[in-house]
Motif scaffolding. Structure first.
Motif, PDB file in Angstrom:
ATOM      1  N   HIS A  79      31.882  -8.077  16.317  1.00  0.00           N
ATOM      2  CA  HIS A  79      31.251  -6.810  16.633  1.00  0.00           C
ATOM      3  C   HIS A  79      30.001  -6.455  15.977  1.00  0.00           C
ATOM      4  N   LYS A  80      29.921  -6.883  14.677  1.00  0.00           N
ATOM      5  CA  LYS A  80      28.481  -6.483  14.041  1.00  0.00           C
ATOM      6  C   LYS A  80      27.295  -7.016  14.898  1.00  0.00           C
ATOM      7  N   GLN A  81      27.666  -8.311  15.233  1.00  0.00           N
ATOM      8  CA  GLN A  81      26.503  -9.011  15.868  1.00  0.00           C
ATOM      9  C   GLN A  81      26.110  -8.087  17.053  1.00  0.00           C
ATOM     10  N   ILE A  90      23.449  -1.692  11.048  1.00  0.00           N
ATOM     11  CA  ILE A  90      24.412  -0.932  11.029  1.00  0.00           C
ATOM     12  C   ILE A  90      25.609  -1.119  10.077  1.00  0.00           C
ATOM     13  N   PHE A  91      26.391  -0.238   9.726  1.00  0.00           N
ATOM     14  CA  PHE A  91      27.626  -0.423   8.629  1.00  0.00           C
ATOM     15  C   PHE A  91      28.651  -0.019   9.405  1.00  0.00           C
ATOM     16  N   SER A  92      30.070  -0.210   8.710  1.00  0.00           N
ATOM     17  CA  SER A  92      31.162   0.402   9.245  1.00  0.00           C
ATOM     18  C   SER A  92      31.910   0.240   8.104  1.00  0.00           C
ATOM     19  N   SER A  94      35.337  -0.610   7.749  1.00  0.00           N
ATOM     20  CA  SER A  94      36.277  -1.283   8.714  1.00  0.00           C
ATOM     21  C   SER A  94      37.649  -1.756   8.068  1.00  0.00           C
ATOM     22  N   ASP A 118      31.405  -2.812   5.814  1.00  0.00           N
ATOM     23  CA  ASP A 118      30.733  -4.388   6.650  1.00  0.00           C
ATOM     24  C   ASP A 118      29.511  -3.735   7.211  1.00  0.00           C
ATOM     25  N   LEU A 119      28.264  -4.513   6.840  1.00  0.00           N
ATOM     26  CA  LEU A 119      27.120  -4.297   7.225  1.00  0.00           C
ATOM     27  C   LEU A 119      26.312  -5.452   7.750  1.00  0.00           C
ATOM     28  N   GLU A 120      25.167  -5.002   8.717  1.00  0.00           N
ATOM     29  CA  GLU A 120      24.749  -6.140   9.311  1.00  0.00           C
ATOM     30  C   GLU A 120      23.379  -5.739   9.652  1.00  0.00           C
ATOM     31  N   SER A 264      20.497 -12.501  12.601  1.00  0.00           N
ATOM     32  CA  SER A 264      20.927 -11.357  11.560  1.00  0.00           C
ATOM     33  C   SER A 264      21.501 -11.881  10.291  1.00  0.00           C
ATOM     34  N   GLY A 266      23.946 -10.454   7.002  1.00  0.00           N
ATOM     35  CA  GLY A 266      25.131  -9.066   6.667  1.00  0.00           C
ATOM     36  C   GLY A 266      26.047  -9.654   5.429  1.00  0.00           C
TER      37      GLY A 266
END
Ligand code: AMP
Ligand code: MG
Length: 299
Positions: A79-81, A90-92, A94, A118-120, A264, A266
């Motif tokens: 989902h990050k990708q 982005i970050f979450s 999670s 979680d970041l990417e 990307s 992350g």
């Protein structure tokens, strides 16, 4: 059996009360720091037909809903990708469910339910992510140290780095914990061999990945794992096969990859483990208010 007495007394445990206070401040500082760097917080995904296969085995956790098979999220990597299609950074926070096996029970680092920051970042390199995480960790420790009278030293930049190969040669299979006990500063282990990681970490020399683990000092062990990602359809298919999987089992992910994934890099940082490190706790279970301890029944 649920040990109500134990769970009730945890709610009165001063260690836990302090740890959750620190954790709340850590989450606030993470969000402040990342938004200051142009990141967008995306909501976490709890159930999905797409989740991290992980390199180690866990008990499966599935939900059947109208004939669809949803897995509880083990990590939001895919989902990050996909979230990098509309956003650049982005970050979450999670929540992850990993029903770990008994061998992880005494590690002091594993829960069956935990949260990753979680970041990417689109078009980023591994080094961009390492630099960001070093700055973020220093920022967090500076901000929370005094308020909570923490013993944690403010780390020096850049954090030391060692390759997997060097670490393995010097310390053998237990290199991670041996090095963690020796070190005074958080440090990086880089360049993991392909067979140790999942297929989504990018290979850059034959069998060596552009990835990294952050390790805490004083024996607290692994803090975070990350890397640059495979994003080209053909390469992902090749890595799935070489990872010992069948591409048919990843049809849905591959459908997205066919349409184009952004390049990307992350990382995912365990929130409870960071809290444990900052509070110098014996076990990560004291860094959760309602921990799902491996091999025990929680609420
Ligand atoms: P991984 O990509 O599997 O290394 O997971 C990312 C990060 O999540 C790890 O570096 C840990 O900080 C944290 N983590 C992974 N598994 C667990 C677990 N079972 N309990 C607590 N934290 C975990
Ligand atoms: Mg890891």
């Amino acid at each position: 059996m649920i040990d109500v007495e134990k769970i009730y007394s945890r709610l009165k445990d001063e260690r836990v009360r302090r740890a959750i206070g620190v954790q709340s401040a850590v989450r606030y500082e993470m969000k402040k720091f990342l938004e200051g760097q142009g990141f967008i917080e995306i909501p976490p995904v709890i159930i999905s037909p797409l989740t991290d296969p992980l390199r180690h085995n866990t008990y499966s956790a599935f939900i059947d809903y109208y004939g669809a098979k949803y897995s509880l999220t083990k990590s939001m990597i895919f989902h990050k990708q996909l979230a990098l299609i509309p956003f650049e950074k982005i970050f979450s926070f999670s929540p992850n469910i990993r029903l770990e096996f008994e061998d992880k029970r005494k590690s002091g680092r594993h829960l069956a339910e935990f949260t990753q920051l979680d970041l990417e970042i689109r078009d980023a390199s591994r080094e961009d992510v390492m630099d960001l995480v070093e700055n973020m960790l220093i920022h967090i420790i500076k901000e929370v140290k005094e308020k909570f009278s923490l013993d944690t030293e403010i780390p020096e930049k850049p954090f030391p780095q060692i390759t997997f190969k060097e670490a393995y040669k010097k310390y053998g299979e237990n290199f991670e914990i041996e090095l963690s006990r020796k070190m005074q500063n958080p440090f990086w282990i880089v360049d993991m061999p392909l067979e140790r990681r999942e297929f989504y970490d990018r290979e850059y020399r034959k069998g060596i990945l552009r990835d990294m683990d952050l390790i805490y000092p004083h024996g607290f062990g692994e803090a975070a794992s990350g890397g640059e990602r495979e994003y080209k359809y053909e390469r992902i298919v090749d890595r799935i096969k070489r990872g010992g999987y069948r591409p048919e089992d990843f049809t849905l992910y591959l459908e997205f990859a066919k349409r184009g994934l952004p390049r990307s890099a992350g990382i995912g940082i365990g929130i409870e483990r960071l809290t444990r490190y900052l509070c110098r706790l014996d076990s990560v279970e004291y860094a959760a208010l309602f921990p799902k301890v491996i091999g025990e029944h929680g609420i």
